[in-house]
Design a protein around this motif. Structure first.
Motif, PDB file in Angstrom:
ATOM      1  N   LEU A   1       1.297  -0.937   0.188  1.00 23.30           N
ATOM      2  CA  LEU A   1      -0.187  -0.254  -0.163  1.00 23.30           C
ATOM      3  C   LEU A   1       1.107   1.173   0.170  1.00 23.30           C
ATOM      4  O   LEU A   1       0.347   2.548  -0.506  1.00 23.30           O
ATOM      5  N   GLY A   2       1.703   1.006   0.382  1.00 25.71           N
ATOM      6  CA  GLY A   2       3.301   2.474   0.716  1.00 25.71           C
ATOM      7  C   GLY A   2       2.501   2.794   1.597  1.00 25.71           C
ATOM      8  O   GLY A   2       2.545   4.406   1.829  1.00 25.71           O
ATOM      9  N   TRP A   3       1.866   2.268   2.692  1.00 21.51           N
ATOM     10  CA  TRP A   3       1.010   3.202   3.807  1.00 21.51           C
ATOM     11  C   TRP A   3       2.135   3.774   4.907  1.00 21.51           C
ATOM     12  O   TRP A   3       3.292   2.092   5.040  1.00 21.51           O
ATOM     13  N   LYS A   4       2.649   4.248   6.017  1.00 22.79           N
ATOM     14  CA  LYS A   4       3.224   4.212   7.122  1.00 22.79           C
ATOM     15  C   LYS A   4       3.132   3.138   8.223  1.00 22.79           C
ATOM     16  O   LYS A   4       1.509   2.560   8.027  1.00 22.79           O
ATOM     17  N   PHE A   5       4.265   2.201   8.863  1.00 25.21           N
ATOM     18  CA  PHE A   5       3.686   1.063   9.641  1.00 25.21           C
ATOM     19  C   PHE A   5       4.154   1.668  10.631  1.00 25.21           C
ATOM     20  O   PHE A   5       5.098   1.775  10.991  1.00 25.21           O
ATOM     21  N   CYS A   6       2.829   1.361  11.723  1.00 23.71           N
ATOM     22  CA  CYS A   6       2.916   1.300  13.570  1.00 23.71           C
ATOM     23  C   CYS A   6       2.651   0.326  14.021  1.00 23.71           C
ATOM     24  O   CYS A   6       1.655   0.094  14.108  1.00 23.71           O
ATOM     25  N   ASP A   7       3.335  -0.357  14.933  1.00 25.13           N
ATOM     26  CA  ASP A   7       3.772  -0.543  15.978  1.00 25.13           C
ATOM     27  C   ASP A   7       3.450  -0.386  17.172  1.00 25.13           C
ATOM     28  O   ASP A   7       3.831  -0.253  17.803  1.00 25.13           O
ATOM     29  N   ALA A   8       2.004  -0.495  17.439  1.00 24.25           N
ATOM     30  CA  ALA A   8       1.449   0.261  19.255  1.00 24.25           C
ATOM     31  C   ALA A   8       2.439  -0.700  20.386  1.00 24.25           C
ATOM     32  O   ALA A   8       3.130   0.238  21.213  1.00 24.25           O
ATOM     33  N   ASP A   9       3.301  -1.372  20.062  1.00 24.55           N
ATOM     34  CA  ASP A   9       3.886  -2.070  20.876  1.00 24.55           C
ATOM     35  C   ASP A   9       5.607  -1.451  21.344  1.00 24.55           C
ATOM     36  O   ASP A   9       5.446  -0.922  22.490  1.00 24.55           O
ATOM     37  N   ASP A  10       5.592  -0.889  20.131  1.00 20.27           N
ATOM     38  CA  ASP A  10       6.578  -0.130  20.578  1.00 20.27           C
ATOM     39  C   ASP A  10       6.401   1.130  21.100  1.00 20.27           C
ATOM     40  O   ASP A  10       7.698   2.198  21.610  1.00 20.27           O
ATOM     41  N   TYR A  11       5.676   2.084  20.912  1.00 21.60           N
ATOM     42  CA  TYR A  11       4.321   2.828  22.038  1.00 21.60           C
ATOM     43  C   TYR A  11       4.608   2.899  23.494  1.00 21.60           C
ATOM     44  O   TYR A  11       4.358   4.235  24.238  1.00 21.60           O
ATOM     45  N   HIS A  12       4.089   1.733  24.083  1.00 25.91           N
ATOM     46  CA  HIS A  12       4.269   1.317  25.424  1.00 25.91           C
ATOM     47  C   HIS A  12       5.081   1.481  26.257  1.00 25.91           C
ATOM     48  O   HIS A  12       6.501   1.593  25.496  1.00 25.91           O
ATOM     49  N   PRO A  13       4.661   1.699  27.341  1.00 23.28           N
ATOM     50  CA  PRO A  13       5.484   3.222  28.007  1.00 23.28           C
ATOM     51  C   PRO A  13       6.136   1.899  28.651  1.00 23.28           C
ATOM     52  O   PRO A  13       5.731   0.960  28.717  1.00 23.28           O
ATOM     53  N   LEU A  14       7.725   2.327  29.708  1.00 20.87           N
ATOM     54  CA  LEU A  14       8.782   1.270  30.272  1.00 20.87           C
ATOM     55  C   LEU A  14       7.702   0.843  31.623  1.00 20.87           C
ATOM     56  O   LEU A  14       8.393  -0.455  31.504  1.00 20.87           O
ATOM     57  N   ASP A  15       6.963   1.039  32.375  1.00 19.48           N
ATOM     58  CA  ASP A  15       6.001   0.570  33.366  1.00 19.48           C
ATOM     59  C   ASP A  15       5.122  -0.693  32.533  1.00 19.48           C
ATOM     60  O   ASP A  15       4.994  -2.070  32.874  1.00 19.48           O
ATOM     61  N   ASN A  16       4.929  -0.599  31.353  1.00 20.80           N
ATOM     62  CA  ASN A  16       3.672  -1.184  30.637  1.00 20.80           C
ATOM     63  C   ASN A  16       4.616  -2.541  30.712  1.00 20.80           C
ATOM     64  O   ASN A  16       4.037  -3.438  30.576  1.00 20.80           O
ATOM     65  N   LYS A  17       5.587  -2.695  29.495  1.00 21.66           N
ATOM     66  CA  LYS A  17       6.407  -3.246  29.510  1.00 21.66           C
ATOM     67  C   LYS A  17       6.714  -4.113  30.283  1.00 21.66           C
ATOM     68  O   LYS A  17       7.058  -5.378  29.937  1.00 21.66           O
ATOM     69  N   LYS A  18       6.959  -3.295  31.554  1.00 21.16           N
ATOM     70  CA  LYS A  18       7.781  -4.134  32.307  1.00 21.16           C
ATOM     71  C   LYS A  18       6.689  -4.890  33.688  1.00 21.16           C
ATOM     72  O   LYS A  18       7.008  -6.165  33.240  1.00 21.16           O
ATOM     73  N   LYS A  19       6.030  -4.111  33.631  1.00 20.03           N
ATOM     74  CA  LYS A  19       4.228  -5.529  33.700  1.00 20.03           C
ATOM     75  C   LYS A  19       4.131  -6.329  33.141  1.00 20.03           C
ATOM     76  O   LYS A  19       3.539  -7.446  33.544  1.00 20.03           O
ATOM     77  N   MET A  20       3.760  -6.698  31.724  1.00 17.71           N
ATOM     78  CA  MET A  20       3.530  -7.534  30.708  1.00 17.71           C
ATOM     79  C   MET A  20       4.767  -8.274  30.664  1.00 17.71           C
ATOM     80  O   MET A  20       4.330 -10.066  30.830  1.00 17.71           O
ATOM     81  N   ALA A  21       6.344  -8.301  31.101  1.00 16.91           N
ATOM     82  CA  ALA A  21       7.129  -8.689  30.893  1.00 16.91           C
ATOM     83  C   ALA A  21       7.344  -9.822  32.733  1.00 16.91           C
ATOM     84  O   ALA A  21       7.791 -10.644  32.741  1.00 16.91           O
ATOM     85  N   GLU A  22       6.707  -9.115  33.439  1.00 14.15           N
ATOM     86  CA  GLU A  22       6.434 -10.123  34.537  1.00 14.15           C
ATOM     87  C   GLU A  22       5.065 -10.957  34.228  1.00 14.15           C
ATOM     88  O   GLU A  22       4.534 -11.670  35.826  1.00 14.15           O
ATOM     89  N   GLY A  23       4.139 -11.123  33.435  1.00 11.31           N
ATOM     90  CA  GLY A  23       3.853 -11.805  33.491  1.00 11.31           C
ATOM     91  C   GLY A  23       2.067 -11.247  33.709  1.00 11.31           C
ATOM     92  O   GLY A  23       1.045 -11.660  34.269  1.00 11.31           O
ATOM     93  N   ILE A  24       1.956  -9.773  34.506  1.00 13.03           N
ATOM     94  CA  ILE A  24       1.069  -9.169  34.626  1.00 13.03           C
ATOM     95  C   ILE A  24       0.129  -8.251  33.858  1.00 13.03           C
ATOM     96  O   ILE A  24       0.768  -7.353  33.125  1.00 13.03           O
ATOM     97  N   PRO A  25      -1.334  -8.623  33.380  1.00 13.36           N
ATOM     98  CA  PRO A  25      -1.799  -8.023  32.459  1.00 13.36           C
ATOM     99  C   PRO A  25      -2.034  -6.410  32.755  1.00 13.36           C
ATOM    100  O   PRO A  25      -2.870  -6.078  33.843  1.00 13.36           O
ATOM    101  N   LEU A  26      -2.149  -6.076  31.402  1.00 13.27           N
ATOM    102  CA  LEU A  26      -2.265  -4.619  31.980  1.00 13.27           C
ATOM    103  C   LEU A  26      -3.715  -4.027  31.903  1.00 13.27           C
ATOM    104  O   LEU A  26      -5.037  -5.009  31.872  1.00 13.27           O
TER     105      LEU A  26
END
Length: 156
Positions: free
Chosen positions: A1-26
């Motif tokens: 399509l030639g459209w820009k692609f963004c992965d929403a996971d790239d924009y999670h704050p560090l606290d969210n990423k840590k929480k998920m990495a520890e197996g805690i649902p957001l």
């Protein structure tokens, strides 16, 4: 399509990423600021007249409203007021499939902060899109080329 692609996971704050990495649902409090930031990104692309694809697990109807309308979607379910930023025109593509197929794909994913053990919590949270949302549902049981063709046909 030639459209820009963004992965929403790239924009999670560090606290969210840590929480998920520890197996805690957001929860909603974790997700709403992230969704507002994603709305701002989509708004910026729209203002630049750039079409974009956002890969995002917008699991609840409220989350999808935030992507369309921003923070105002949380404060009110009232129609837009004159002078407000108009809602973004977004087609939500609900990739639908059985948990075992998705779990198999997650198992193959490397280097991602969300462990496959959180998949059940996402299924528990999921509110599949419904009218009047602007959406289409595509089966993950199809091949990747079939999925892409179905989405492209709907967009174009």
């Amino acid at each position: 399509l030639g459209w820009k692609f963004c992965d929403a996971d790239d924009y999670h704050p560090l606290d969210n990423k840590k929480k998920m990495a520890e197996g805690i649902p957001l929860n909603d409090e974790d997700r709403i600021p992230w969704l507002c930031a994603l709305h701002d990104i989509l708004r910026r692309e729209d203002s630049s007249r750039q079409n974009a694809v956002l890969g995002c697990s917008a699991l609840k109807k409220m989350y999808r409203r935030v992507l369309v309308k921003g923070a105002s979607a949380i404060e009110s379910s009232q129609p837009e007021q004159p002078g407000e930023n108009p809602a973004l025109k977004i087609l939500f593509v609900h990739l639908d499939g059985p948990i075992d197929i998705i779990a198999g794909r997650l198992e193959k994913r490397r280097g991602h902060f969300m462990p496959p053990e959180l998949l059940k919590s996402q299924f528990d949270t999921l509110e599949p899109p419904s009218a009047p949302e602007n959406f289409m549902t595509v089966s993950l049981e199809k091949s990747l080329p079939e999925i892409v063709l179905e989405i492209e046909s709907a967009i174009l």
